[in-house]
Design a protein around this motif. Structure first.
Motif, mmCIF file in Angstrom:
data_model
loop_
_atom_site.group_PDB
_atom_site.id
_atom_site.type_symbol
_atom_site.label_atom_id
_atom_site.label_comp_id
_atom_site.label_asym_id
_atom_site.label_seq_id
_atom_site.Cartn_x
_atom_site.Cartn_y
_atom_site.Cartn_z
ATOM 1 N N ALA A 226 4.814 0.513 1.876
ATOM 2 C CA ALA A 226 5.913 -0.051 2.660
ATOM 3 C C ALA A 226 5.471 -1.419 3.180
ATOM 4 C CB ALA A 226 6.255 0.877 3.819
ATOM 5 N N GLU A 227 6.422 -2.288 3.472
ATOM 6 C CA GLU A 227 6.103 -3.663 3.850
ATOM 7 C C GLU A 227 5.172 -3.749 5.059
ATOM 8 O OE1 GLU A 227 8.126 -8.015 4.584
ATOM 9 O OE2 GLU A 227 9.420 -6.304 4.221
ATOM 10 N N ASP A 228 5.380 -2.936 6.073
ATOM 11 C CA ASP A 228 4.532 -3.019 7.267
ATOM 12 C C ASP A 228 3.075 -2.694 6.935
ATOM 13 O OD1 ASP A 228 5.276 -0.315 6.837
ATOM 14 O OD2 ASP A 228 5.068 0.176 8.961
ATOM 15 N N LYS A 229 2.850 -1.701 6.105
ATOM 16 C CA LYS A 229 1.482 -1.353 5.723
ATOM 17 C C LYS A 229 0.894 -2.404 4.782
ATOM 18 C CE LYS A 229 1.795 3.563 6.563
ATOM 19 N NZ LYS A 229 1.648 4.908 6.024
ATOM 20 N N ALA A 230 1.712 -2.966 3.916
ATOM 21 C CA ALA A 230 1.239 -4.018 3.011
ATOM 22 C C ALA A 230 0.776 -5.237 3.812
ATOM 23 C CB ALA A 230 2.343 -4.415 2.035
ATOM 24 N N LEU B 225 -7.642 -7.711 4.975
ATOM 25 C CA LEU B 225 -8.435 -8.275 3.878
ATOM 26 C C LEU B 225 -8.542 -9.798 3.930
ATOM 27 C CD1 LEU B 225 -7.257 -6.099 0.847
ATOM 28 C CD2 LEU B 225 -9.348 -5.856 2.214
ATOM 29 N N ALA B 226 -7.737 -10.446 4.739
ATOM 30 C CA ALA B 226 -7.702 -11.919 4.777
ATOM 31 C C ALA B 226 -9.082 -12.556 4.920
ATOM 32 C CB ALA B 226 -6.753 -12.402 5.872
ATOM 33 N N ALA C 140 -10.316 -0.100 3.269
ATOM 34 C CA ALA C 140 -9.261 -0.764 4.048
ATOM 35 C C ALA C 140 -7.901 -0.133 3.756
ATOM 36 C CB ALA C 140 -9.237 -2.261 3.741
ATOM 37 N N ILE C 141 -7.624 0.144 2.488
ATOM 38 C CA ILE C 141 -6.362 0.796 2.126
ATOM 39 C C ILE C 141 -6.247 2.140 2.834
ATOM 40 C CG2 ILE C 141 -5.120 1.905 0.208
ATOM 41 C CD1 ILE C 141 -6.269 -0.368 -1.601
ATOM 42 N N ASP C 142 -7.312 2.906 2.823
ATOM 43 C CA ASP C 142 -7.304 4.220 3.482
ATOM 44 C C ASP C 142 -7.128 4.087 4.997
ATOM 45 O OD1 ASP C 142 -7.671 5.403 0.993
ATOM 46 O OD2 ASP C 142 -9.833 5.682 1.261
ATOM 47 N N ARG C 143 -7.822 3.122 5.621
ATOM 48 C CA ARG C 143 -7.698 2.925 7.075
ATOM 49 C C ARG C 143 -6.270 2.583 7.490
ATOM 50 N NH1 ARG C 143 -12.570 0.521 6.542
ATOM 51 N NH2 ARG C 143 -11.727 -1.587 6.417
#
Length: 102
Positions: free
Chosen positions: A67-71, A78-79, A25-28
Motif C-alpha cells: 500500500a502507498e503508506d507502507k511503500a 532506505l533513503a 527493512a521491508i519486514d520492519r
C-alpha cells in the motif's frame, strides 16, 4: 468483473551481500512479502558491470508490492542507503487482485 486495487510495486537493486538490510527493512515496515531475483549484469552511470562473486559485487533485485503508506515508509527508511551503499529504488502504481494481501 474482477475488481482491482492500486498498490505500489517497489524494486530495489542492491549488492547481494546487503540484501538482508533491504528485506529486514521491508519486514520492519510491515510489508507482507518480498522476492529476490539475481541480477547478472547491467549498465549505469559508471558503465557496464557484471556479476562478480569473488569481489562480492553480485547484485540482486528485491521486489515487493505494498500500500502507498507502507511503500513511502520503506522509501524513507532506505533513503540513507541509496547514496551511501549505491542502492537503486524505483516504484510505480500497479493494479492487483486481492488487494488486502498487500
Amino acid at each position: 468483473m474482477i475488481e482491482t486495487v492500486t498498490r505500489k510495486r517497489i524494486e530495489i537493486l542492491a549488492d547481494k551481500a546487503l540484501q538482508r538490510r533491504v528485506t529486514d527493512a521491508i519486514d520492519r515496515i510491515g510489508i507482507t512479502g518480498w522476492t529476490i531475483v539475481p541480477v547478472t549484469s547491467g549498465k549505469g552511470r559508471e558503465g557496464v558491470w557484471r556479476e562478480e562473486s569473488v569481489m562480492g559485487t553480485d547484485k540482486v533485485l528485491v521486489l515487493t508490492i505494498a500500500a502507498e503508506d507502507k511503500a513511502m515508509a520503506l522509501a524513507e527508511e532506505l533513503a540513507p542507503m541509496l547514496t551511501h551503499l549505491g542502492f537503486v529504488l524505483s516504484m510505480w502504481d500497479v493494479q492487483v487482485i486481492r488487494g488486502e494481501r498487500f
